[in-house]
Enzyme design. Structure first.
Site, PDB file in Angstrom:
ATOM      1  N   ALA A  53       0.830  -1.205   0.000  1.00  0.00           N
ATOM      2  CA  ALA A  53       0.000   0.000   0.000  1.00  0.00           C
ATOM      3  C   ALA A  53       0.865   1.255   0.000  1.00  0.00           C
ATOM      4  CB  ALA A  53      -0.922   0.005   1.221  1.00  0.00           C
ATOM      5  N   ASN A  79      10.631  -8.807   3.115  1.00  0.00           N
ATOM      6  CA  ASN A  79      11.128 -10.013   2.461  1.00  0.00           C
ATOM      7  C   ASN A  79      10.433 -10.262   1.117  1.00  0.00           C
ATOM      8  OD1 ASN A  79      11.709 -12.630   1.772  1.00  0.00           O
ATOM      9  ND2 ASN A  79      11.835 -13.290   3.903  1.00  0.00           N
ATOM     10  N   VAL A 188       7.609   5.439  12.600  1.00  0.00           N
ATOM     11  CA  VAL A 188       6.704   6.572  12.855  1.00  0.00           C
ATOM     12  C   VAL A 188       5.930   6.292  14.140  1.00  0.00           C
ATOM     13  CG1 VAL A 188       4.736   7.873  11.985  1.00  0.00           C
ATOM     14  CG2 VAL A 188       6.567   7.180  10.428  1.00  0.00           C
ATOM     15  N   ARG A 313     -13.075 -18.201   5.852  1.00  0.00           N
ATOM     16  CA  ARG A 313     -12.025 -18.454   6.843  1.00  0.00           C
ATOM     17  C   ARG A 313     -12.574 -18.598   8.262  1.00  0.00           C
ATOM     18  NH1 ARG A 313      -7.737 -14.386   3.967  1.00  0.00           N
ATOM     19  NH2 ARG A 313      -6.554 -16.013   2.938  1.00  0.00           N
ATOM     20  N   HIS A 421      -3.213 -14.690  10.831  1.00  0.00           N
ATOM     21  CA  HIS A 421      -2.908 -14.459   9.420  1.00  0.00           C
ATOM     22  C   HIS A 421      -2.937 -12.979   9.085  1.00  0.00           C
ATOM     23  CE1 HIS A 421      -2.811 -15.145   5.150  1.00  0.00           C
ATOM     24  NE2 HIS A 421      -3.974 -14.542   4.973  1.00  0.00           N
ATOM     25  N   GLU A 451      -3.599  -2.800   4.947  1.00  0.00           N
ATOM     26  CA  GLU A 451      -4.082  -3.550   6.111  1.00  0.00           C
ATOM     27  C   GLU A 451      -4.227  -2.686   7.362  1.00  0.00           C
ATOM     28  OE1 GLU A 451      -2.183  -7.448   6.465  1.00  0.00           O
ATOM     29  OE2 GLU A 451      -3.037  -7.613   8.486  1.00  0.00           O
ATOM     30  N   GLY A 464      -6.681 -13.230  -1.436  1.00  0.00           N
ATOM     31  CA  GLY A 464      -6.373 -12.421  -2.615  1.00  0.00           C
ATOM     32  C   GLY A 464      -6.909 -11.007  -2.545  1.00  0.00           C
TER      33      GLY A 464
HETATM   34  C1  LIG Z   1       1.861 -15.517   5.337  1.00  0.00           C
HETATM   35  C2  LIG Z   1       0.911 -14.548   4.688  1.00  0.00           C
HETATM   36  C3  LIG Z   1       0.433 -14.793   3.410  1.00  0.00           C
HETATM   37  C4  LIG Z   1      -0.439 -13.890   2.805  1.00  0.00           C
HETATM   38  N1  LIG Z   1      -0.890 -14.167   1.555  1.00  0.00           N
HETATM   39  C5  LIG Z   1      -1.739 -13.300   0.959  1.00  0.00           C
HETATM   40  C6  LIG Z   1      -2.208 -13.549  -0.368  1.00  0.00           C
HETATM   41  O1  LIG Z   1      -1.830 -14.522  -1.022  1.00  0.00           O
HETATM   42  N2  LIG Z   1      -3.082 -12.643  -0.905  1.00  0.00           N
HETATM   43  C7  LIG Z   1      -3.516 -11.538  -0.218  1.00  0.00           C
HETATM   44  O2  LIG Z   1      -4.325 -10.764  -0.762  1.00  0.00           O
HETATM   45  N3  LIG Z   1      -3.072 -11.281   1.026  1.00  0.00           N
HETATM   46  C8  LIG Z   1      -2.201 -12.122   1.619  1.00  0.00           C
HETATM   47  N4  LIG Z   1      -1.737 -11.841   2.877  1.00  0.00           N
HETATM   48  C9  LIG Z   1      -2.084 -10.547   3.476  1.00  0.00           C
HETATM   49  C10 LIG Z   1      -1.333  -9.420   2.742  1.00  0.00           C
HETATM   50  O3  LIG Z   1       0.007  -9.816   2.512  1.00  0.00           O
HETATM   51  C11 LIG Z   1      -1.347  -8.113   3.534  1.00  0.00           C
HETATM   52  O4  LIG Z   1      -2.653  -7.794   3.897  1.00  0.00           O
HETATM   53  C12 LIG Z   1      -0.749  -6.987   2.685  1.00  0.00           C
HETATM   54  O5  LIG Z   1       0.609  -7.248   2.406  1.00  0.00           O
HETATM   55  C13 LIG Z   1      -0.866  -5.673   3.409  1.00  0.00           C
HETATM   56  O6  LIG Z   1      -0.125  -4.699   2.718  1.00  0.00           O
HETATM   57  P1  LIG Z   1       0.233  -3.346   3.437  1.00  0.00           P
HETATM   58  O7  LIG Z   1       1.082  -2.572   2.500  1.00  0.00           O
HETATM   59  O8  LIG Z   1      -0.977  -2.732   3.981  1.00  0.00           O
HETATM   60  O9  LIG Z   1       1.089  -3.785   4.702  1.00  0.00           O
HETATM   61  P2  LIG Z   1       2.510  -4.466   4.754  1.00  0.00           P
HETATM   62  O10 LIG Z   1       2.822  -5.185   3.508  1.00  0.00           O
HETATM   63  O11 LIG Z   1       2.536  -5.199   6.047  1.00  0.00           O
HETATM   64  O12 LIG Z   1       3.508  -3.231   4.830  1.00  0.00           O
HETATM   65  C14 LIG Z   1       3.503  -2.351   5.926  1.00  0.00           C
HETATM   66  C15 LIG Z   1       4.891  -1.751   6.036  1.00  0.00           C
HETATM   67  O13 LIG Z   1       4.850  -0.703   6.998  1.00  0.00           O
HETATM   68  C16 LIG Z   1       5.977  -0.798   7.847  1.00  0.00           C
HETATM   69  N5  LIG Z   1       5.614  -0.167   9.124  1.00  0.00           N
HETATM   70  C17 LIG Z   1       4.837  -0.663  10.112  1.00  0.00           C
HETATM   71  N6  LIG Z   1       4.718   0.217  11.115  1.00  0.00           N
HETATM   72  C18 LIG Z   1       5.442   1.301  10.752  1.00  0.00           C
HETATM   73  C19 LIG Z   1       5.735   2.535  11.409  1.00  0.00           C
HETATM   74  N7  LIG Z   1       5.259   2.816  12.623  1.00  0.00           N
HETATM   75  N8  LIG Z   1       6.538   3.426  10.758  1.00  0.00           N
HETATM   76  C20 LIG Z   1       7.041   3.147   9.516  1.00  0.00           C
HETATM   77  N9  LIG Z   1       6.819   1.971   8.886  1.00  0.00           N
HETATM   78  C21 LIG Z   1       6.025   1.073   9.488  1.00  0.00           C
HETATM   79  C22 LIG Z   1       6.235  -2.286   7.942  1.00  0.00           C
HETATM   80  O14 LIG Z   1       7.562  -2.568   8.335  1.00  0.00           O
HETATM   81  C23 LIG Z   1       5.929  -2.750   6.532  1.00  0.00           C
HETATM   82  O15 LIG Z   1       7.060  -2.697   5.693  1.00  0.00           O
HETATM   83  C24 LIG Z   1      -0.866 -12.730   3.509  1.00  0.00           C
HETATM   84  C25 LIG Z   1      -0.393 -12.475   4.793  1.00  0.00           C
HETATM   85  C26 LIG Z   1       0.484 -13.374   5.386  1.00  0.00           C
HETATM   86  C27 LIG Z   1       0.991 -13.076   6.766  1.00  0.00           C
END
Ligand SMILES: Cc1cc2nc3c(=O)[nH]c(=O)nc-3n(C[C@H](O)[C@H](O)[C@H](O)COP(=O)(O)OP(=O)(O)OC[C@H]3O[C@@H](n4cnc5c(N)ncnc54)[C@H](O)[C@@H]3O)c2cc1C
Length: 486
Positions: A53, A79, A188, A313, A421, A451, A464
Site C-alpha cells: 500500500a 522479504n 513513525v 475463513r 494471518h 491492512e 487475494g
Molecule cells: C503468510 C501470509 C500470506 C499472505 N498471503 C496473501 C495472499 O496470497 N493474498 C492476499 O491478498 N493477502 C495475503 N496476505 C495478506 C497481505 O500480505 C497483507 O494484507 C498486505 O501485504 C498488506 O499490505 P500493506 O502494505 O498494507 O502492509 P505491509 O505489507 O505489512 O507493509 C507495511 C509496512 O509498513 C511498515 N511499518 C509498520 N509500522 C510502521 C511505522 N510505525 N513506521 C514506519 N513503517 C512502518 C512495515 O515494516 C511494513 O514494511 C498474507 C499475509 C500473510 C501473513
C-alpha cells in the site's frame, strides 16, 4: 481509475530546509526534538510504511506530480519471498479461456458475504471495480502473473499468482525511478495535528533512537500494515486469539494504528483477527498445500474431512477449533504439488526433512506416516474422489472447486495449525482513502491504505482481496494526497 486519469505531471516546487522552532515530543519516553536538522519539510507527501500500500501510494503521488518520501521502520524492504502473494481481480482475459464465469458483481457479493455487515459496501465496490486497473498498472510496471487463476482462501478462482518479482520489489523500483525517496529505519511513532485539525506532521524514531519530525506540504499517508505480529494488541482487541502463534512478519506491529487512534482516528472491527491453517512459522518455509482450494483436502487426526476447503475463513477456524488437538493435515497428490510454484515445491521438500510434510507412494502409506487410521484416510480419499466425479460434496465444497481427484502418486501431507494471518480491522476510511474521526468526519490531510485500514474485509477477508485492497486504496490515497489543498 477516475482519480488517476487527470493527474498533473507537474512536479511540485521543493521548498527545502527544516523549520526553526523547537518542539517537544509528547510520546512518553521519547526525547526532545530540538535540532534544526531534525526537521524535514521538503516533501509534498509523506508515506509511513513501505509495503504494498505504501509504495502504491508513493508512486501514485509521484505520478500525480508530488515530491514524496516513504518512511519505513525496518532497515530494508520486506522479504521479497513473502511479497509474492495472490491477488484477486476479475480478469476476463484470463478467466474466459479457463471457463471461469465471473463478474464485478460476483466479486463484490463474494467479498461482502465473507465480510459481514460491518464492511462498508462503498469501499468494497471501489476495491472490486478498480482492481482491473490496478492489475494492469502493476503488470505494466513489471509484475508477471501465471496465466492460471486459483482459488486461494476464497470462493472463486480469481486469484492471480505472481511468477516473478513481488509487488514491493516492483513498486519500490518504479517509485525510485519516479523520484520517490525512501528512508529506512524510520519508525513513525506519532501523528500531530495542527491548525483546523489538519494532520500536519509525523514523528519518526531512527535506529539510533533520535527523533525526526516530517512535515509534508500536502498530506500524510498511513500504510503501516496490520497488527498480526503484535501480541499485546491481539490480547487487547481479540483476547480469544492471543493463544495463536502469528504467521505475520515483524513489520505488522500495529503501533502506527495506535498512533492514529491517539490522533483522533476512528477504528473499526479491531477484534476481527483472522486465523488460518498454516505450517509452523518457525520453520521459515511455506509447507502447506492450501494454495489452491480445488487441489487438496483437509483431514483431522482421525483421517476425516471436517470442513469444505473453500469455506470462509471464519467457518474453517470454527471447524478447526472443534478437532482433536486443533491441528489437521492437508492432503494432495503429485499433480497438486506440481501445480504450485517452484519455490513452494522446494519448501515442501525441505519440510519433509524437518517433519512438517510427508510423502508416500500410496494413501495407506501416507496415513501410516502421519499417524491417522489407514482405513479411514482411504475411505476419505475415495469418497472425495467420488464427490469430484459427481460434483456433489456432503460438506458443501462448490462444484467449481470439485475438479481434482487425488489419484496421482506420490501423495503428500502437510501438518497445519491455526495461526494469526491478518487483521481485517483498522482505521476507518472513506472512498477517497481519507481517515475518518470518531464522528465520521475526514481528518484533513490524512489518508490511509492497506491492512492498517478496516471496513473493507469486515470480519473475514477473502484470499487475494488484501493485496488488491492495498494496491487499489494505495493508488487512491497517493493520488488524492498529491492533490490535497495546502
Ligand atoms: C503468510 C501470509 C500470506 C499472505 N498471503 C496473501 C495472499 O496470497 N493474498 C492476499 O491478498 N493477502 C495475503 N496476505 C495478506 C497481505 O500480505 C497483507 O494484507 C498486505 O501485504 C498488506 O499490505 P500493506 O502494505 O498494507 O502492509 P505491509 O505489507 O505489512 O507493509 C507495511 C509496512 O509498513 C511498515 N511499518 C509498520 N509500522 C510502521 C511505522 N510505525 N513506521 C514506519 N513503517 C512502518 C512495515 O515494516 C511494513 O514494511 C498474507 C499475509 C500473510 C501473513
Amino acid at each position: 481509475m477516475g482519480t488517476r486519469m487527470h493527474i498533473s505531471r507537474r512536479r511540485a516546487i521543493v521548498a527545502g530546509l527544516g523549520a526553526t522552532a523547537a518542539v517537544v515530543a509528547t510520546v512518553a519516553g521519547l526525547q526532545t526534538i530540538s535540532k534544526k536538522s531534525d526537521y524535514r519539510n521538503d516533501y509534498d507527501v509523506v508515506v509511513a510504511g513501505g509495503g504494498v500500500a505504501g509504495f502504491a501510494a508513493a508512486l501514485s503521488a509521484a505520478e500525480a506530480g508530488a515530491r514524496v518520501a516513504v518512511l519505513e521502520k525496518l532497515p530494508a524492504l520486506a522479504n521479497a519471498y513473502f511479497d509474492a502473494r495472490n491477488m484477486a481481480v476479475v480478469d476476463p482475459l484470463r478467466e474466459t479461456p479457463l471457463g471461469i464465469p465471473d463478474s464485478l458483481e460476483r466479486h463484490y457479493r463474494d467479498t461482502l458475504d465473507a465480510a459481514g455487515p460491518t464492511a462498508d459496501p462503498a469501499l468494497v465496490r471501489i476495491m472490486v471495480e478498480e482492481a482491473p486497473t490496478a492489475l494492469l498498472w502493476i503488470e505494466r510496471l513489471g509484475m508477471v502473473f501465471s496465466p492460471t487463476l486459483i482459488n486461494s482462501g476464497s470462493h472463486w478462482p480469481r486469484s492471480h499468482v505472481p511468477i516473478g518479482p513481488g509487488y514491493v520489489q516492483v513498486l519500490s523500483k518504479a517509485a525510485a525511478r519516479a523520484g520517490v525517496d525512501t528512508f529506512f529505519s524510520r519508525d513513525v511513532v506519532e501523528i500531530r495535528r495542527g491548525k483546523g485539525g489538519r494532520a500536519e506532521s509525523v514523528v519518526a524514531r531512527t535506529e539510533g533512537g533520535t527523533l525526526e519530525r516530517w512535515i509534508p506540504k500536502k498530506a500524510l499517508v498511513l500504510a503501516g500494515g496490520g497488527f498480526g505480529s503484535n501480541h499485546e494488541m491481539i490480547s487487547r482487541f481479540a483476547p480469544a486469539k492471543a493463544r495463536f502463534e502469528s504467521a505475520n512478519e515483524a513489520g505488522s506491529s500495529g503501533e502506527l494504528l495506535l498512533a492514529a487512534e491517539r490522533a483522533g482516528a476512528a477504528l473499526v472491527d479491531m477484534d476481527a483477527v483472522e486465523v488460518v491453517p498454516r505450517s509452523n512459522p518457525k520453520a521459515g518455509i511455506q509447507a502447506y498445500l492450501h494454495i489452491n482450494n480445488a487441489r487438496y483436502i483437509v483431514v483431522n487426526s482421525l483421517g476425516k474431512r471436517f470442513v469444505a476447503e473453500d469455506a470462509h475463513r471464519n467457518k474453517i477456524a470454527e471447524a478447526f477449533s472443534r478437532q482433536p488437538g486443533e491441528f489437521a493435515f492437508e492432503i494432495g497428490d503429485d499433480r497438486t504439488v506440481k501445480s504450485y510454484s517452484m519455490l513452494m515445491q522446494a519448501d515442501l521438500w525441505k519440510a519433509i526433512e524437518i517433519g512438517e510434510a510427508f510423502k508416500a507412494d500410496t494413501v495407506e502409506e501416507l496415513a501410516h506416516k502421519i499417524g491417522v487410521p489407514v482405513a479411514s484416510l482411504r475411505r476419505t480419499v475415495d469418497a472425495y474422489n467420488r464427490s469430484v466425479r459427481t460434483k456433489r460434496d456432503p460438506l458443501g465444497k462448490l462444484p467449481i472447486n470439485l475438479s481434482h481427484e487425488l489419484r496421482q502418486p506420490p501423495f503428500w501431507a502437510a501438518r497445519v495449525q491455526q495461526r494469526i494471518h491478518l487483521t481485517p480491522g483498522g482505521l476507518r476510511i472513506n472512498t477517497e482513502a481519507r481517515v475518518l474521526d470518531q464522528f465520521g468526519r475526514p481528518i484533513p490531510a490524512l489518508f490511509a491504505a492497506g491492512e492498517i485500514t478496516g471496513g473493507i474485509h469486515g470480519r473475514n477477508s477473502l484470499g487475494g482481496d488484501s493485496v488488491t485492497d492495498a494496491l487499489v486504496f494505495g493508488m487512491i490515497a497517493g493520488t488524492n494526497a498529491a492533490r490535497e489543498k495546502v
